[in-house]
Design an enzyme around this catalytic site. Structure first.
Site, short mmCIF file in Angstrom:
data_model
loop_
_atom_site.label_atom_id
_atom_site.label_comp_id
_atom_site.label_asym_id
_atom_site.label_seq_id
_atom_site.Cartn_x
_atom_site.Cartn_y
_atom_site.Cartn_z
N GLY A 1 0.83 -1.20 0.00
CA GLY A 1 0.00 0.00 0.00
C GLY A 1 0.86 1.24 0.00
N ASP B 1 -4.94 9.57 15.97
CA ASP B 1 -5.32 9.29 14.58
C ASP B 1 -6.07 7.96 14.49
OD1 ASP B 1 -5.51 10.03 11.94
OD2 ASP B 1 -3.59 9.17 11.35
#
Length: 476
Positions: free
Chosen positions: A129, A255
């Site tokens: 990714g 996050d």
């Protein structure tokens, strides 16, 4: 902790950038990246040690981001949009930072060449990714060493490379080591080692074969079963509870979102990406004042407005993710009809109304969920999403609420209320097919017919893992 260097100390290192483009403390700096964008859409570090015949196509990483990737940039302005600032004059000196880096003893130190060989020269087939930090490649190393081994043998790892965006990128790399190099918990991703040579910085993690929660929730044709969703929610909650309440010095994750929740073969949740994590307030301080960072749609509103960060900011983000798991929709989706773009605001109108409970549940589950479990989960999400931070629960309380939910057996599919609702929905769909209710399929907007269904073309897959995870027990 295992590191002498404190992230707060790193934030004061702007003095290493003395060019005319010098930025004040805590401001993001982005410089042209050291990335070679391959013609077939992958990336690799542009170091001379990496063999590539197309180095002439080198472009900055920031320029290669798609609009969807830009939308998830880490910095959020007070208005909620993402911003970065560019400063090509800034640079980081490896010797300077190397002196500051004191690494936890359990971490392995890899050479760049070892990781190049472990990932088969960072070849496209190894790419898992791509995200804001850089690219992630699959590799294989010795079980207890650093030497590369033949694919399918030894220890399977995920190698994350640092995107060269100046001081901010190095801060995030250090933060990952600072926290994950010292914090060990079943619901935190395991950091195995690191590499720092010249301008190259890499991190080596355990490989998690099922990828991210984001991919399972939003990019699969088959929906995650309710019990698995509750298992993942519980694991993620335990990870946050550990950071907030069980370590000597509390940590604020900052996050928390679906793409940062990774899953092992048994769907055990592990929190990843600690690049934005912060030490919590000390002494009699109630919050940490910091530049607003994170992902729009997940960040707590009071944090976005004031920059005051507390553990309750993470609790709000958990509430957003729990709601996404309950409902099966993204927190922000501009492709939804008007009034449904923001999942949290849409759901607030339905919290507390038992008659509208089923509207909050992912319709793809087709009644295969516990009614009591759904009620408890919705109530918990609403509690976590309280506008008043003080009214939100502690994560240890969240864990206790979630513990029994995955084992409840009162399936909605067998309830009279759900069956009645399904019959009404079937009649509505039948009428639509006969042309009686065309509004259910098309909604006029500015005089133009527009589909009310979500666009099948969602944002790119998780920055850490592809949209397709291996099947259970498949060979890595």
């Amino acid at each position: 902790m295992g590191l002498v260097l404190n992230p707060s100390k790193v934030e004061s290192l702007d003095k290493s950038s003395k060019s005319k483009g010098r930025k004040k403390k805590d401001e993001a700096v982005e410089e042209p990246g050291c990335w070679v964008k391959l013609r077939f859409g992958t990336c690799m570090p542009s170091r001379s040690k990496v063999n590539s015949s197309i180095t002439g196509t080198s472009v900055s990483y920031a320029e290669t981001k798609s609009s969807n990737e830009k939308s998830r940039d880490r910095e959020i302005t007070r208005g909620g949009s993402s911003t970065t600032t560019s400063n090509a004059g800034s640079s980081t000196s490896t010797p300077y930072f190397s002196e500051e880096l004191k690494v936890a003893s359990q971490l392995r130190k890899f050479t760049f060449n070892e990781l190049k060989l472990a990932t088969r020269n960072f070849r496209p087939e190894s790419l898992l990714g791509e995200g804001g930090f850089g690219c992630v490649f699959k590799g294989w190393v010795e079980e207890n060493g650093t030497a590369p081994v033949k694919p399918g043998t030894g220890l399977t790892v995920a190698v994350k490379t640092l995107n060269h965006d100046g001081l901010q990128g190095h801060k995030e790399w250090l933060a990952e080591i600072y926290f994950l190099g010292d914090l060990i918990h079943p619901n935190l991703v395991k950091l195995i080692g690191y590499s720092i040579e010249d301008d190259q910085r890499l991190l080596v993690y355990e490989f998690l074969p099922r990828g991210s929660l984001e991919n399972h929730l939003f990019r699969r044709s088959l929906p995650l079963p309710w019990s698995i969703r509750m298992k993942i929610a519980l694991g993620a909650a335990k990870g946050l509870a550990f950071l907030h309440e069980e370590v000597q010095k509390p940590v604020i994750y900052r996050d928390f979102k679906t793409s940062n929740i990774l899953l092992d073969a048994d769907y055990n949740a592990k929190l990843s990406d600690f690049g934005l994590a912060k030490d919590g307030p000390e002494g009699d301080k109630t919050h940490v004042s910091t530049r607003v960072m994170g992902t729009y749609g997940y960040a707590a509103p009071e944090y976005v407005m004031t920059g005051h960060l507390t553990s309750k900011s993470d609790v709000y983000s958990f509430g957003v993710v729990l709601l996404e798991m309950i409902n099966g929709r993204r927190s922000m989706d501009k492709n939804r009809p008007n009034g449904e773009h923001n999942l949290v605001e849409w759901a607030r109108q339905r919290f507390g109304d038992k008659k509208r409970l089923f509207q909050l549940i992912d319709p793809r589950l087709e009644g295969h969920f516990s009614i009591k479990g759904a009620q408890k989960a919705v109530q918990l999400a609403a509690h976590c999403l309280s506008r008043d931070p003080k009214a939100r629960p502690m994560m240890s309380e969240v864990v206790e609420v979630l513990k029994p939910l995955q084992n409840l057996k009162d399936m909605a599919s067998s309830s009279y209320q759900f069956q009645t609702m399904q019959e009404a929905r079937s009649r509505s769909l039948s009428s639509s097919k006969n042309g009686i209710r065309t509004q259910a399929v098309f909604m006029p907007r500015n005089g133009q017919p527009v589909r009310s269904l979500s666009s099948p073309n969602g944002p790119p897959s998780s920055p850490y893992y592809p949209s397709k995870s291996p099947k259970p027990n498949s060979k890595e």
